[in-house]
Motif scaffolding. Structure first.
Motif, short mmCIF file in Angstrom:
data_model
loop_
_atom_site.label_atom_id
_atom_site.label_comp_id
_atom_site.label_asym_id
_atom_site.label_seq_id
_atom_site.Cartn_x
_atom_site.Cartn_y
_atom_site.Cartn_z
N GLY A 113 0.82 -1.20 0.00
CA GLY A 113 0.00 0.00 0.00
C GLY A 113 0.84 1.24 0.00
N VAL A 114 2.10 1.11 -0.37
CA VAL A 114 2.99 2.28 -0.31
C VAL A 114 2.54 3.33 -1.31
N ALA A 115 2.50 4.59 -0.88
CA ALA A 115 2.20 5.68 -1.78
C ALA A 115 3.39 6.58 -1.85
N GLY A 116 4.01 6.64 -2.90
CA GLY A 116 4.93 7.65 -3.18
C GLY A 116 6.04 7.98 -2.27
N LEU A 117 6.79 8.74 -2.34
CA LEU A 117 7.82 9.22 -1.44
C LEU A 117 7.45 10.53 -0.80
N MET A 118 9.29 11.11 0.25
CA MET A 118 10.21 12.14 0.24
C MET A 118 10.97 11.72 -0.38
N ASP A 119 10.40 10.50 -1.27
CA ASP A 119 11.75 10.49 -1.59
C ASP A 119 12.23 11.79 -1.00
N GLY A 141 1.65 3.85 7.82
CA GLY A 141 2.82 3.83 8.70
C GLY A 141 3.99 4.59 8.11
N ILE A 142 4.24 4.40 6.82
CA ILE A 142 5.34 5.11 6.17
C ILE A 142 5.03 6.60 6.08
N CYS A 159 6.24 -1.51 8.67
CA CYS A 159 5.03 -0.85 8.16
C CYS A 159 4.57 -1.48 6.85
N GLN A 160 5.52 -1.97 6.07
CA GLN A 160 5.16 -2.63 4.82
C GLN A 160 4.51 -3.98 5.10
N TRP A 161 4.99 -4.68 6.10
CA TRP A 161 4.43 -5.98 6.45
C TRP A 161 3.11 -5.86 7.19
N ARG A 162 2.97 -4.78 7.99
CA ARG A 162 1.75 -4.60 8.77
C ARG A 162 1.14 -3.24 8.44
N GLN A 163 0.11 -3.25 7.61
CA GLN A 163 -0.49 -2.00 7.19
C GLN A 163 -1.78 -1.68 7.95
N ASP A 164 -1.99 -2.39 9.06
CA ASP A 164 -3.19 -2.19 9.87
C ASP A 164 -2.83 -1.85 11.31
N LEU A 165 -1.74 -1.10 11.49
CA LEU A 165 -1.27 -0.81 12.84
C LEU A 165 -2.30 -0.01 13.61
N PRO A 166 -2.80 -0.51 14.73
CA PRO A 166 -3.84 0.20 15.48
C PRO A 166 -3.34 1.50 16.09
N ALA A 167 -2.04 1.61 16.35
CA ALA A 167 -1.50 2.81 16.99
C ALA A 167 -1.58 4.04 16.09
N LEU A 168 -1.90 3.83 14.81
CA LEU A 168 -1.93 4.96 13.87
C LEU A 168 -3.23 5.74 13.95
N GLN A 169 -4.22 5.21 14.64
CA GLN A 169 -5.49 5.89 14.74
C GLN A 169 -5.31 7.22 15.49
#
Length: 415
Positions: free
Chosen positions: A20-26, A40-41, A313-323
Motif C-alpha cells: 500500500g505504499v504511496a509515493g515518497l520524500m523520496d 505507517g510510512i 510498516c510494509q508488512w503490517r499496514q493495519d497498525l492500530p496505533a496509527l489511529q
C-alpha cells in the motif's frame, strides 16, 4: 546466476495486494503507484518533516530557553529542536525503499527498469517545485530582501542557480560555505537525485542480484566511515554524497527484502517494529550517550532503525496505533512541498518574533502559528502547483512509454 527479482504472476499479484505504499520524500517521492497509501510510512515521513521544521525554528528560537524548560526535560526539548539532520537521513531511507519498490512493481525487476519512464517520473515530480522555488529565491535576492540575499564571499546568484538545478548544491556549500536557508535545504535533493540518475544505470549494467546486492550493502554499511574520513570540513562531512547515498542504499535493500518476502508473521513484524522504534528513539533522544560509544556509527543505527520501521510498516499496514494521527500522516504526504517551502514561514515568524522583542521565555508560543502555516503553505503548493503540473508532465512524457501494468491514478501527495 539469478536475475534481479523476477516473480511469477501469482507472486507479483501478492506483492501488489500487500503493498500500500504511496509515493515518497523520496525528501522526494510522495505519489501513489497503486491506489492506497501506507499509513505507517506516511506517519514516519510526517515525523521526519516535523523534526526538520522544528529544527529550523529551534536554531533561531530554542525551546530549551523558553518556559517549557521549567516543565519538560531539557533533553526532550533539545531532541525536538536539533534532530533535523537525522530526520533527513530517515527521509533518505524511505526514499530508497519506495523508489525501488515502485520500480520493482512497474518493471518486474531492477534489471528491467524502463529508463525513460523512470527519469520522466523523477523529472515530473522534482522539476516543477524546484524550478519555481529557484525563481522565487532569485527574485527575492535581486530585490535585496533580508534572509534571501546571497552575499558570502565566493558565492553568487548565477552559481547558486546552477548548483541547485545541477544537483550539486551540497558540494557548492562544502566549498564556499552555507547559502541562505531557503537555498540550503536543497542539499539533500542534490544527493538524492544524483543517486537516482545513476541507480537505474547500475541496475541495467549489473543485471545480477549477486552483484547489485553486495554493492548496495557495502555502500549502506560505509556510512560511519565515509563521514569519519570527511572530518575537517563540517559542511562537507554532513552533506557529502556518499553518506546520504548510503542511507538511500539501505532503503533499496529493504525494498528488495520485502519484494522477496512480501509478508511476515505478526510476531516477526512486531519485533522488527519494536527494534526500529527503540533504535530511532535512542538516536534522537540519547545521542549524547551513544556518540561516545559509536561516534559516526550512531548514524548507521539511525538508518538501520529507520529501515526496520519501514519494513514493519510494509508488512503490517493495519497498525492500530496509527489511529488519531491523521494530521501527522498528512504532514508526511506533503513532506516534499513542506520541505521546500517551510523556510519562508520560518523567516517570517522569526522576524515577527524579533520585532516583538525576542522574549525567549515565551519563544515557544511562536511555534503555534509557525507549524500550521508551514503545513498550509505546503498544502497550497501541492494542490495548485505540484500535483496538476506533475500530472500534465507525466501524461506528456510517458505517453509513448510501454505500459507494463495497468495505469492507476496517483493519490495526492511525492513519486
Amino acid at each position: 546466476m539469478h536475475e534481479l527479482p523476477l516473480h511469477n504472476p501469482a507472486e507479483m499479484r501478492h506483492v501488489l495486494l500487500l503493498d500500500g505504499v504511496a509515493g515518497l520524500m523520496d525528501v522526494t517521492t510522495n505519489r501513489a503507484v497503486v491506489g492506497t497509501r501506507n499509513s505507517g510510512i506516511d506517519l514516519l515521513r510526517g515525523l521526519a518533516i516535523l523534526l526538520v521544521v522544528l529544527h529550523h525554528i529551534g536554531l533561531r528560537i530554542p525551546l530549551k530557553k523558553s518556559l517549557l524548560a521549567d516543565v519538560l526535560p531539557t533533553r526532550l526539548l533539545s531532541a525536538l529542536n536539533y534532530n533535523g539532520y537525522e530526520a533527513v537521513f530517515v527521509f533518505f531511507v524511505i526514499s530508497g525503499f519506495l523508489i525501488a519498490s515502485h520500480a520493482l512493481r512497474r518493471d518486474g525487476a531492477l534489471a528491467q527498469i524502463d529508463l525513460r519512464a523512470f527519469y520522466a517520473r523523477r523529472f515530473s515530480r522534482i522539476a516543477p517545485c524546484l524550478v519555481l522555488l529557484v525563481v522565487v529565491l532569485s527574485v527575492l535576492h535581486l530585490l535585496g530582501v533580508d534572509d534571501y540575499v546571497i552575499k558570502r564571499e565566493g558565492q553568487s546568484l548565477p552559481r547558486a542557480i546552477v548548483a541547485a538545478l545541477g544537483f550539486h548544491l551540497n558540494w557548492y556549500e562544502g566549498v564556499t560555505g552555507y547559502l541562505p536557508g531557503n537555498w540550503d535545504v536543497l542539499w539533500s535533493l542534490s544527493i538524492e537525485e544524483v543517486f537516482y540518475i545513476g541507480f537505474p544505470l547500475v541496475c541495467l549494467l549489473t543485471r545480477r542480484a549477486w552483484l547489485l546486492v553486495p554493492m548496495l550493502a557495502v555502500l549502506a554499511l560505509s556510512l560511519p566511515f565515509t563521514r569519519a574520513v570527511l572530518e575537517g570540513n563540517e559542511i562537507w562531512q554532513e552533506k557529502a554524497y556518499l553518506p546520504g547515498m548510503a542511507a538511500i542504499a539501505t532503503g533499496v535493500l529493504g525494498a528488495l527484502l520485502t519484494t522477496r518476502w512480501p509478508a511476515a508473521s505478526a510476531g516477526v513484524s512486531r519485533a522488527v517494529l519494536w527494534v526500529g522504534a527503540v533504535g530511532l528513539l535512542a538516536v534522537l533522544l540519547a545521542e549524547r550517550w551513544l556518540w561516545p560509544l559509536l561516534h559516526d556509527g550512531s548514524m548507521l543505527v539511525l538508518t538501520t532503525s529507520s529501515l526496520c520501521l519501514v519494513v514493519a510498516c510494509q508488512w503490517r499496514q493495519d497498525l492500530p496505533a496509527l489511529q488519531g494521527l491523521g494530521w501527522l500522516r498528512r504532514w508526511g504526504q506533503l513532506s516534499y512541498e513542506i520541505y521546500l517551502t517551510h523556510m519562508f514561514v520560518v523567516f517570517a515568524v522569526v522576524r515577527a518574533y524579533k520585532a516583538m522583542g525576542s522574549d525567549q521565555a515565551l519563544g515557544f508560543l511562536w511555534y503555534l502559528p509557525a507549524l500550521p502555516l508551514c503545513w498550509l503553505l505546503g498544502a497550497m503548493v501541492e494542490r495548485f502547483i505540484s500535483t496538476p503540473t506533475e500530472r500534465r508532465l507525466r501524461t506528456r512524457l510517458l505517453s509513448r512509454s510501454v505500459v507494463r501494468q495497468p495505469a492507476v491514478q496517483p493519490a495526492t501527495a511525492m513519486d
